[in-house]
Design a protein around this motif. Structure first.
Motif, mmCIF file in Angstrom:
data_model
loop_
_atom_site.group_PDB
_atom_site.id
_atom_site.type_symbol
_atom_site.label_atom_id
_atom_site.label_comp_id
_atom_site.label_asym_id
_atom_site.label_seq_id
_atom_site.Cartn_x
_atom_site.Cartn_y
_atom_site.Cartn_z
ATOM 1 N N PRO A 208 0.838 -1.206 0.000
ATOM 2 C CA PRO A 208 0.000 0.000 0.000
ATOM 3 C C PRO A 208 0.873 1.256 0.000
ATOM 4 C CG PRO A 208 -0.771 -1.590 1.628
ATOM 5 C CD PRO A 208 0.552 -2.093 1.139
ATOM 6 N N GLY A 209 0.470 2.234 -0.770
ATOM 7 C CA GLY A 209 1.227 3.478 -0.846
ATOM 8 C C GLY A 209 2.256 3.495 -1.954
ATOM 9 N N VAL A 210 2.460 2.355 -2.632
ATOM 10 C CA VAL A 210 3.370 2.298 -3.781
ATOM 11 C C VAL A 210 2.533 1.986 -5.012
ATOM 12 C CG1 VAL A 210 5.333 1.136 -4.852
ATOM 13 C CG2 VAL A 210 5.335 1.580 -2.383
ATOM 14 N N ARG A 211 2.422 2.965 -5.903
ATOM 15 C CA ARG A 211 1.534 2.848 -7.069
ATOM 16 C C ARG A 211 2.340 2.641 -8.343
ATOM 17 N NH1 ARG A 211 -0.599 6.367 -10.913
ATOM 18 N NH2 ARG A 211 0.369 8.181 -9.927
ATOM 19 N N VAL A 212 2.061 1.557 -9.051
ATOM 20 C CA VAL A 212 2.652 1.317 -10.364
ATOM 21 C C VAL A 212 1.786 2.022 -11.407
ATOM 22 C CG1 VAL A 212 3.257 -0.415 -12.099
ATOM 23 C CG2 VAL A 212 3.681 -0.877 -9.662
ATOM 24 N N ALA A 213 2.387 2.996 -12.094
ATOM 25 C CA ALA A 213 1.630 3.802 -13.055
ATOM 26 C C ALA A 213 1.634 3.209 -14.447
ATOM 27 C CB ALA A 213 2.199 5.220 -13.099
ATOM 28 N N GLY A 214 2.582 2.347 -14.724
ATOM 29 C CA GLY A 214 2.673 1.766 -16.055
ATOM 30 C C GLY A 214 3.831 0.799 -16.132
ATOM 31 N N VAL A 215 3.883 0.060 -17.237
ATOM 32 C CA VAL A 215 4.877 -0.990 -17.433
ATOM 33 C C VAL A 215 5.592 -0.768 -18.756
ATOM 34 C CG1 VAL A 215 5.224 -3.489 -17.715
ATOM 35 C CG2 VAL A 215 3.493 -2.638 -16.102
ATOM 36 N N VAL A 216 6.905 -1.016 -18.743
ATOM 37 C CA VAL A 216 7.697 -1.089 -19.973
ATOM 38 C C VAL A 216 8.246 -2.501 -20.076
ATOM 39 C CG1 VAL A 216 9.811 -0.315 -21.127
ATOM 40 C CG2 VAL A 216 8.287 1.358 -20.080
ATOM 41 N N LEU A 217 8.103 -3.104 -21.230
ATOM 42 C CA LEU A 217 8.640 -4.440 -21.481
ATOM 43 C C LEU A 217 10.060 -4.320 -22.024
ATOM 44 C CD1 LEU A 217 5.548 -6.016 -23.293
ATOM 45 C CD2 LEU A 217 6.014 -5.899 -20.835
ATOM 46 N N ASN A 218 10.912 -5.252 -21.645
ATOM 47 C CA ASN A 218 12.290 -5.250 -22.135
ATOM 48 C C ASN A 218 12.624 -6.616 -22.709
ATOM 49 O OD1 ASN A 218 14.805 -4.189 -22.680
ATOM 50 N ND2 ASN A 218 15.658 -4.709 -20.678
ATOM 51 N N ARG A 219 13.553 -6.582 -23.671
ATOM 52 C CA ARG A 219 14.062 -7.791 -24.339
ATOM 53 C C ARG A 219 12.921 -8.558 -25.019
ATOM 54 N NH1 ARG A 219 17.491 -8.151 -19.156
ATOM 55 N NH2 ARG A 219 19.252 -6.844 -19.739
ATOM 56 N N VAL A 220 12.129 -7.791 -25.763
ATOM 57 C CA VAL A 220 11.020 -8.346 -26.530
ATOM 58 C C VAL A 220 11.568 -8.929 -27.831
ATOM 59 C CG1 VAL A 220 8.887 -7.785 -27.738
ATOM 60 C CG2 VAL A 220 9.374 -6.775 -25.494
ATOM 61 N N PRO B 199 -1.366 0.032 -17.776
ATOM 62 C CA PRO B 199 -0.996 0.388 -19.146
ATOM 63 C C PRO B 199 0.435 -0.033 -19.466
ATOM 64 C CG PRO B 199 -0.933 2.335 -17.756
ATOM 65 C CD PRO B 199 -1.484 1.217 -16.901
ATOM 66 N N VAL B 200 0.647 -0.507 -20.688
ATOM 67 C CA VAL B 200 1.990 -0.809 -21.176
ATOM 68 C C VAL B 200 2.442 0.401 -21.984
ATOM 69 C CG1 VAL B 200 3.399 -2.324 -22.597
ATOM 70 C CG2 VAL B 200 1.588 -3.286 -21.156
ATOM 71 N N LEU B 201 3.528 1.031 -21.535
ATOM 72 C CA LEU B 201 3.957 2.321 -22.093
ATOM 73 C C LEU B 201 5.162 2.200 -23.010
ATOM 74 C CD1 LEU B 201 3.475 4.535 -18.903
ATOM 75 C CD2 LEU B 201 1.834 3.930 -20.689
ATOM 76 N N GLY B 202 5.491 0.972 -23.392
ATOM 77 C CA GLY B 202 6.578 0.789 -24.329
ATOM 78 C C GLY B 202 7.141 -0.610 -24.249
ATOM 79 N N ALA B 203 7.936 -0.962 -25.259
ATOM 80 C CA ALA B 203 8.558 -2.285 -25.310
ATOM 81 C C ALA B 203 9.892 -2.162 -26.025
ATOM 82 C CB ALA B 203 7.649 -3.278 -26.026
ATOM 83 N N LEU B 204 10.963 -2.502 -25.335
ATOM 84 C CA LEU B 204 12.304 -2.408 -25.902
ATOM 85 C C LEU B 204 12.717 -3.758 -26.472
ATOM 86 C CD1 LEU B 204 14.021 -0.382 -23.027
ATOM 87 C CD2 LEU B 204 13.114 0.496 -25.183
ATOM 88 N N PRO B 205 13.301 -3.763 -27.663
ATOM 89 C CA PRO B 205 13.691 -5.033 -28.283
ATOM 90 C C PRO B 205 14.999 -5.570 -27.707
ATOM 91 C CG PRO B 205 14.329 -3.219 -29.688
ATOM 92 C CD PRO B 205 13.583 -2.602 -28.525
#
Length: 446
Positions: free
Chosen positions: A141-153, A172-178
């Motif tokens: 509680p008190g720690v909010r995940v605002a979004g996700v970035v994927l790595n090594r896609v 929300p997924v805010l990006g994906a790094l290859p």
């Protein structure tokens, strides 16, 4: 002023790459962007500084008293459009048992009300990444995940599978790094190779900014950042003194072998009117005569042991200096104050001989963790009985002194770990000279 914490489930997930890509991309857009690092770390902040053009401080909820932590954070955020704070290890990883004082990036997110951008290495998995993301979003509680970035896609199909499952949890997924070997940063035993040693850093930062623009939703990431709270510390106010200064003019070794000096210590000392006089042992410079004390920071002396052993002016000048004024060495500086340093190949190099120990990298032993150090005698870092908070991280082992015999030097301090376990005496002191593997961050309050 807005802020965002860059977190991940573990070390090695790619946080440093994402952090540098975001800093470089937002700076390219003309934003006043800055970086900070949770917990003890010397190397990542130098990369942050290269990417954003301003110093990157450490924010450490375990080692820093709350007033100092707030003051360092207020200074870090002042005048910025965005402050990004990179997590050490995993988002919730810390030490000790006191809630909010465990040194984790989650402590900072909760204390300052900053949302988390969660980076997930999805190599070897797809929809299962959603369970990890959901667990991190609901863990504390008190720690909010605002979004996700994927790595090594690996492919568009791989991205769609992981991103769709995560989006179904409401994140929300805010990006994906290859997967891209060209953006992998070189490492050595204490982490990344130092920024000053990276031969093509501007070109790397440009590639990372390109990567961010191509694969991340920068507008959404910026919108996810939250306003920094009104902190009790004013950015213009002097920092609470992290450590007592060794003197009003301190000679500080500063080059590729001695580069580990926390920015908040420098700021704190300068706020007290202290003048720092840099000199380079690798350039065979002695401590400046105008100084009242000498500080040898940590770094990588083992990579330069031959040059240091051959630096006659530096070594003889350091010995003369120590006859009349205090000298203190941290970690790498402690190694150089000893009789000798054995490099990874087993070759022995003579050092200053101001303390009776020798150190070896041929007989490696990793030591890592937070430490509370209780000083055993009056010295440059405080009075006997003073407790300092900091950490150890090294691979060197101490050899039995070859000339003076065991116990020739009195110990510098007694150590406890973050759980209060007694680790016994550590370091050494002789006359005006002291040192240990312990890196001091701040004096313990109370």
């Amino acid at each position: 002023m807005r802020g965002l914490v860059i977190g991940a489930p573990r070390s090695g997930a790619g946080k440093s790459t994402l952090m540098m890509a975001l800093l470089a991309a937002f700076r390219r857009r003309g934003l006043a962007v800055g970086g900070a690092k949770s917990g003890p770390d010397y190397i990542d902040p130098a990369f942050h500084e290269a990417a954003c053009g301003r110093p990157s401080p450490n924010l450490d909820s375990w080692a820093m008293p709350p007033a100092l932590l707030d003051a360092v954070a207020a200074r870090a955020a002042a005048g910025l459009d965005l402050l990004l704070t990179e997590s050490a290890m995993g988002l919730f990883d810390g030490a000790g048992e006191e809630p909010g004082r465990q040194g984790s990036a989650a402590d900072l997110a909760a204390r300052f009300g900053l949302p988390v951008l969660l980076l997930l290495d999805v190599s070897g998995q797809s929809q299962s990444a959603a369970a990890v993301a959901h667990g991190f979003a609901t863990h504390r509680p008190g720690v909010r995940v605002a979004g996700v970035v994927l790595n090594r896609v690996a492919s568009p199909r791989h991205r769609a599978g992981a991103a769709g499952a995560i989006a179904a949890t409401g994140l929300p997924v805010l990006g994906a790094l290859p997967r891209e070997a060209a953006i992998t940063l070189p490492e050595r035993h204490l982490g990344l190779v130092q920024a000053r040693e990276h031969g093509d850093l501007p070109a790397l930062l440009a590639r990372l900014a390109d990567l961010a623009e191509a694969h991340l939703d920068l507008d959404a990431i910026l919108a996810a950042a939250a306003p920094f709270p009104a902190l009790p510390a004013s950015p213009a106010a002097p920092l609470p003194p992290p450590l007592p200064p060794l003197g009003q003019r301190i000679a500080v070794a500063q080059d590729a072998a001695f580069s580990f000096l926390y920015p908040h210590l420098v700021q704190g000392w300068r706020a007290m009117g202290v003048e720092l006089l840099p000199f380079s042992p690798l350039a065979d410079e002695a401590p400046p005569e105008a100084a009242e004390a000498c500080w040898l920071p940590g770094g990588y002396p083992e990579l330069h042991a031959g040059r240091l052993a051959a630096a006659g002016r530096f070594l003889s000048g350091l010995r003369r200096f120590a006859e009349t004024r205090p000298v203190h060495g941290e970690c790498g500086g402690f190694m150089v104050l000893g009789e000798g340093l054995e490099d990874a190949a087993g070759q022995r190099h003579a050092m200053a001989g101001l303390l009776g120990h020798a150190t070896s990298f041929a007989r490696r032993r990793m030591v890592l963790g937070y430490r509370a150090a209780r000083l055993l005698a009056d010295g440059p870092l405080g009075r006997a009985g003073t407790t300092l908070r900091g950490h150890e991280f090294h691979y060197a082992s101490v050899l039995t002194p070859s000339v003076l015999g065991p116990g020739a030097d009195a110990p510098f301090a007694t150590l406890r770990d973050a759980l209060g376990q007694d680790l016994g005496p550590a370091g050494a002191r002789r006359g005006r000279v002291s040192g240990s593997f312990f890196h001091a961050i701040a004096t313990q309050e109370g």
